[in-house]
Design a protein around this motif. Structure first.
Motif, PDB file in Angstrom:
ATOM      1  N   PHE A 142       0.605  -1.581  -0.333  1.00 27.24           N
ATOM      2  CA  PHE A 142       0.248  -0.204  -0.075  1.00 27.24           C
ATOM      3  C   PHE A 142       1.125   1.167   0.170  1.00 27.24           C
ATOM      4  O   PHE A 142       0.559   1.589   1.265  1.00 27.24           O
ATOM      5  CB  PHE A 142      -0.615  -0.341   1.442  1.00 27.24           C
ATOM      6  N   PRO A 143       1.722   1.302  -1.267  1.00 30.50           N
ATOM      7  CA  PRO A 143       2.518   3.057  -1.094  1.00 30.50           C
ATOM      8  C   PRO A 143       1.560   3.730  -1.083  1.00 30.50           C
ATOM      9  O   PRO A 143       2.619   4.742  -0.778  1.00 30.50           O
ATOM     10  CB  PRO A 143       3.347   2.704  -2.212  1.00 30.50           C
ATOM     11  N   ASP A 144       0.532   3.949  -1.232  1.00 36.93           N
ATOM     12  CA  ASP A 144      -0.221   4.808  -1.480  1.00 36.93           C
ATOM     13  C   ASP A 144      -1.138   5.217   0.040  1.00 36.93           C
ATOM     14  O   ASP A 144      -1.707   6.023   0.021  1.00 36.93           O
ATOM     15  CB  ASP A 144      -1.355   5.203  -3.292  1.00 36.93           C
ATOM     16  N   ALA A 145      -0.644   4.703   0.763  1.00 37.19           N
ATOM     17  CA  ALA A 145      -1.238   4.587   2.309  1.00 37.19           C
ATOM     18  C   ALA A 145      -0.896   6.131   2.707  1.00 37.19           C
ATOM     19  O   ALA A 145      -0.355   6.578   2.472  1.00 37.19           O
ATOM     20  CB  ALA A 145      -0.846   3.628   3.514  1.00 37.19           C
ATOM     21  N   ALA A 146      -2.419   6.501   3.208  1.00 41.27           N
ATOM     22  CA  ALA A 146      -2.241   8.290   3.678  1.00 41.27           C
ATOM     23  C   ALA A 146      -1.469   8.150   5.215  1.00 41.27           C
ATOM     24  O   ALA A 146      -0.537   8.925   5.431  1.00 41.27           O
ATOM     25  CB  ALA A 146      -3.257   8.509   3.830  1.00 41.27           C
ATOM     26  N   TYR A 147      -1.540   6.751   5.779  1.00 32.85           N
ATOM     27  CA  TYR A 147      -1.056   6.915   6.687  1.00 32.85           C
ATOM     28  C   TYR A 147      -0.179   6.104   7.015  1.00 32.85           C
ATOM     29  O   TYR A 147       0.199   4.619   6.914  1.00 32.85           O
ATOM     30  CB  TYR A 147      -2.291   6.528   8.394  1.00 32.85           C
ATOM     31  N   LYS A 148       1.189   6.011   7.838  1.00 33.84           N
ATOM     32  CA  LYS A 148       2.420   5.194   7.537  1.00 33.84           C
ATOM     33  C   LYS A 148       2.764   5.058   8.900  1.00 33.84           C
ATOM     34  O   LYS A 148       3.934   6.242   9.434  1.00 33.84           O
ATOM     35  CB  LYS A 148       3.344   4.808   6.438  1.00 33.84           C
ATOM     36  N   VAL A 149       3.021   4.105   9.745  1.00 28.99           N
ATOM     37  CA  VAL A 149       4.128   4.060  10.664  1.00 28.99           C
ATOM     38  C   VAL A 149       5.413   3.034  11.028  1.00 28.99           C
ATOM     39  O   VAL A 149       4.705   1.617  10.545  1.00 28.99           O
ATOM     40  CB  VAL A 149       2.839   3.749  12.038  1.00 28.99           C
ATOM     41  N   PHE A 150       6.487   3.042  11.923  1.00 27.54           N
ATOM     42  CA  PHE A 150       6.739   1.999  11.392  1.00 27.54           C
ATOM     43  C   PHE A 150       7.328   1.749  13.383  1.00 27.54           C
ATOM     44  O   PHE A 150       7.862   2.454  13.393  1.00 27.54           O
ATOM     45  CB  PHE A 150       8.509   2.500  11.546  1.00 27.54           C
ATOM     46  N   LEU A 151       8.075   0.656  13.458  1.00 26.47           N
ATOM     47  CA  LEU A 151       7.118   0.645  15.124  1.00 26.47           C
ATOM     48  C   LEU A 151       8.558  -0.435  15.016  1.00 26.47           C
ATOM     49  O   LEU A 151       9.091  -1.371  14.616  1.00 26.47           O
ATOM     50  CB  LEU A 151       6.376  -0.131  15.516  1.00 26.47           C
ATOM     51  N   THR A 152       9.211  -0.055  16.118  1.00 27.51           N
ATOM     52  CA  THR A 152      10.344  -1.350  17.086  1.00 27.51           C
ATOM     53  C   THR A 152      10.413  -0.978  18.132  1.00 27.51           C
ATOM     54  O   THR A 152      10.071  -0.186  18.487  1.00 27.51           O
ATOM     55  CB  THR A 152      11.458  -0.494  15.894  1.00 27.51           C
ATOM     56  N   ALA A 153      11.957  -2.016  18.763  1.00 29.47           N
ATOM     57  CA  ALA A 153      11.763  -2.009  19.659  1.00 29.47           C
ATOM     58  C   ALA A 153      13.356  -2.627  19.755  1.00 29.47           C
ATOM     59  O   ALA A 153      13.603  -3.172  18.897  1.00 29.47           O
ATOM     60  CB  ALA A 153      11.123  -2.637  20.954  1.00 29.47           C
ATOM     61  N   SER A 154      13.832  -2.421  20.877  1.00 26.96           N
ATOM     62  CA  SER A 154      15.382  -3.462  20.792  1.00 26.96           C
ATOM     63  C   SER A 154      14.940  -4.764  20.913  1.00 26.96           C
ATOM     64  O   SER A 154      14.096  -5.092  21.500  1.00 26.96           O
ATOM     65  CB  SER A 154      16.195  -2.463  22.207  1.00 26.96           C
ATOM     66  N   ALA A 155      16.312  -5.265  20.464  1.00 33.16           N
ATOM     67  CA  ALA A 155      16.202  -6.905  20.205  1.00 33.16           C
ATOM     68  C   ALA A 155      15.712  -7.402  22.069  1.00 33.16           C
ATOM     69  O   ALA A 155      15.351  -8.596  21.800  1.00 33.16           O
ATOM     70  CB  ALA A 155      17.382  -6.917  19.673  1.00 33.16           C
TER      71      ALA A 155
END
Ligand code: DC
Length: 226
Positions: A142-155
């Motif tokens: 969905f490259p055209d998504a209006a909203y994008k989040v990238f979640l991360t946390a330490s390993a």
């Protein structure tokens, strides 16, 4: 333009154990939007391949498996977790195991397997909106998504979360093994040539290390409803 193109999409990408699953489910509930758990599709194909005794490194067999495996998400009547039916068999519990995750990660590096799952993922885009959880939701599907989040946390934190989840389910694991498996899976998911795990250029990056679930949910919701 297809009618679904006007349906808003929130993509939530990130590595395993970043809390994507829980956060995506809560955010979808709050928004009243549909949910796509794309990892479950890769897990289902890996599971189906294992059930048929196929070799996970056999590209043709895995491609055929991805093209023919019937995957259905079914809401549980009592409102508990959605069940995942793989070729008619309720495989929800099997799909959650580390073995299923590792199999999914292995077959997910095969481009023709990824291609076979594209249409199924696009079909989730229906009104009033979609929360799409995965690795390449904002970059490829969905490259055209209006909203994008990238979640991360330490390993380390991700291994601890996973440890807690698995222990609660009564599964026997060690923290050190989990951390090693998580790091190996991250490395494979991030280094594959097709659709590697990486934040979309226009994604809001959230490091959830040390954050509680509700705080993360609030941060993600604020992306959609500032
Ligand atoms: O999110 P998960 O842990 O259920 O995903 C299992 C594996 O599937 C993950 O290690 C990589 C693969 N995957 C993928 O390649 N692309 C996605 N959109 C989702 C998952």
């Amino acid at each position: 333009m297809s009618p679904s193109a006007s349906v808003p999409v929130l993509t939530i990408d990130g590595p395993s154990g970043s809390g994507k699953g829980t956060i995506s489910r809560r955010v979808a509930e709050k928004l009243g939007w549909r949910l796509l758990d794309s990892g479950a599709l890769y897990r289902a194909v890996g599971y189906a391949a294992g059930a048929e005794g196929l070799d996970l490194s056999d590209v043709d067999a895995m491609t055929r498996c991805a093209q023919t495996t019937k995957i259905r998400f079914q809401a549980a009547p009592d409102g508990s977790d959605t069940r995942v039916l793989v070729n008619g068999h309720d495989a929800t519990e099997e799909l959650r195991t580390e073995t299923a995750g590792a199999a999914a990660s292995a077959i997910a590096s095969i481009p023709s397997v990824r291609q076979a799952l594209v249409d199924m993922q696009l079909a989730f885009r229906k009104a009033p909106g979609l929360v799409a959880d995965g690795r390449d939701m904002g970059t490829v599907i969905f490259p055209d998504a209006a909203y994008k989040v990238f979640l991360t946390a330490s390993a380390v934190e991700r291994a601890k979360r996973r440890y807690k989840q698995l222990k609660e389910k009564g599964l026997s694991v060690t923290l050190a093994t989990l951390q090693r498996e998580i790091e190996a899976r991250d490395a494979r998911d991030a280094s594959r040539t097709v659709a590697p795990l990486k934040p979309a250029a226009d994604a809001v990056f959230i490091d959830t290390t040390g954050m509680g679930i509700e705080d993360v949910v609030a941060k993600v919701l604020a992306v959609v409803q500032p």
